[in-house]
Design an enzyme around this catalytic site. Sequence first.
Site, PDB file in Angstrom:
ATOM      1  NE  ARG A  81      -8.194   5.615  -1.753  1.00  0.00           N
ATOM      2  CZ  ARG A  81      -7.753   4.380  -1.482  1.00  0.00           C
ATOM      3  NH1 ARG A  81      -7.652   3.975  -0.234  1.00  0.00           N
ATOM      4  NH2 ARG A  81      -7.420   3.573  -2.457  1.00  0.00           N
ATOM      5  NE  ARG A 120      -4.427  -1.205  -2.068  1.00  0.00           N
ATOM      6  CZ  ARG A 120      -4.659  -0.346  -3.047  1.00  0.00           C
ATOM      7  NH1 ARG A 120      -4.085  -0.534  -4.227  1.00  0.00           N
ATOM      8  NH2 ARG A 120      -5.453   0.679  -2.885  1.00  0.00           N
ATOM      9  NE  ARG A 180      -7.509   9.755  -7.804  1.00  0.00           N
ATOM     10  CZ  ARG A 180      -6.709   8.697  -7.905  1.00  0.00           C
ATOM     11  NH1 ARG A 180      -5.709   8.706  -8.738  1.00  0.00           N
ATOM     12  NH2 ARG A 180      -6.925   7.634  -7.165  1.00  0.00           N
ATOM     13  NE  ARG A 215      -2.520   2.861  -1.287  1.00  0.00           N
ATOM     14  CZ  ARG A 215      -2.988   2.958  -2.522  1.00  0.00           C
ATOM     15  NH1 ARG A 215      -2.484   2.212  -3.487  1.00  0.00           N
ATOM     16  NH2 ARG A 215      -3.975   3.782  -2.798  1.00  0.00           N
ATOM     17  CE  LYS A 250      -7.310   4.214 -10.649  1.00  0.00           C
ATOM     18  NZ  LYS A 250      -8.134   3.829  -9.510  1.00  0.00           N
TER      19      LYS A 250
END
Length: 192
Positions: free
Chosen positions: A144, A127, A88, A133, A13
Site C-alpha cells: 500500500r 490498528r 488515488r 483488518r 484520513k
Amino acid sequence: MRLVLLGPPGSGKGTQATRLKEYLQVPHISTGDLLRAEVAAGSPLGLQAKEVMARGELVSDAILLGMLEDRFSRDDTRAGFILDGYPRNLAQADALGKLLEKLGQKFDSAVQLEVPTELLVERIAGRAAAEGRADDNPESVRKRLQVYTDQTAPVIEYYRQHGELTVVDGVGSLDEVFSRIVEAIAPEKVVG
Ligand code: B4P
C-alpha cells in the site's frame, strides 16, 4: 465545503474525516469504507474487490467511479462532502473533476496529511492489533505504501498545480492535527 483528504495509509484520513464530518456538517465519503461494506455484504462487486484490497492494490477505476457516482446522486452531498481515499491516481483525480463539473459543484480544497513512513507503519501495526483488518498485515502495508508513492503521490502535484492543495502536518495528537486542518481550510468558510 467540498474537501478531499490525501495522505498515505495510516496518515489519519479516516480518523480526521470522522471529526470533520461533525464540524462541517457534511457527509464523510470513504471509498475504503464503501468497498469494505461491499465485501462484508458479499456482493458481486465486493467479491471482485476483496482479494485486490487484501493484497494492498487499487481496485479498478471503473468500479470506484461507479460507486462514487452512485453516492453523489444522493441529496446529502449537495451542500458538500469530505472525500477520504479518493482520488488515488491521476485518472481518478480527472474523473472527480469531471463529475463535479457535471454536477455543477465547485471544489474547495485537497488537504494533504504529511506523516513520516516510520510513524505510518507504527500506527497501522497498532490498528492491526486492535482491529485485525485484512490489509493491515506487513506485506500488504508495504504494498500500500508503494502504491501510494507510485500512483497517489502524483495526485498531490495535480492539486498543487491547480492551486487547490493545502498541506497539513499529520504528526501529533488527534486534537492537534484536527485543529491544524480546521485552521488551514479557513474557518470563515465553515460558517453556513
Ligand atoms: P482506505 O480505507 O482508504 O485505507 P487507508 O489508506 O489505510 O486509510 P485509513 O483512512 O483507513 O486510515 P487512517 O489513516 O485514518 O483504503 C483501503 C483499501 O481500499 C486500499 O488499499 C484499496 O485497495 C481500496 N481502495 C480505497 N479507495 C480506493 C480508490 N479510490 N481506488 C482504488 N482502490 C481503493 O488511520 C490509520 C491508523 O492510524 C488508525 O488506527 C488510527 O487510529 C491511527 N491514527 C490516525 N491518526 C493518528 C494520530 N494523530 N496519532 C496516532 N494514531 C493515529
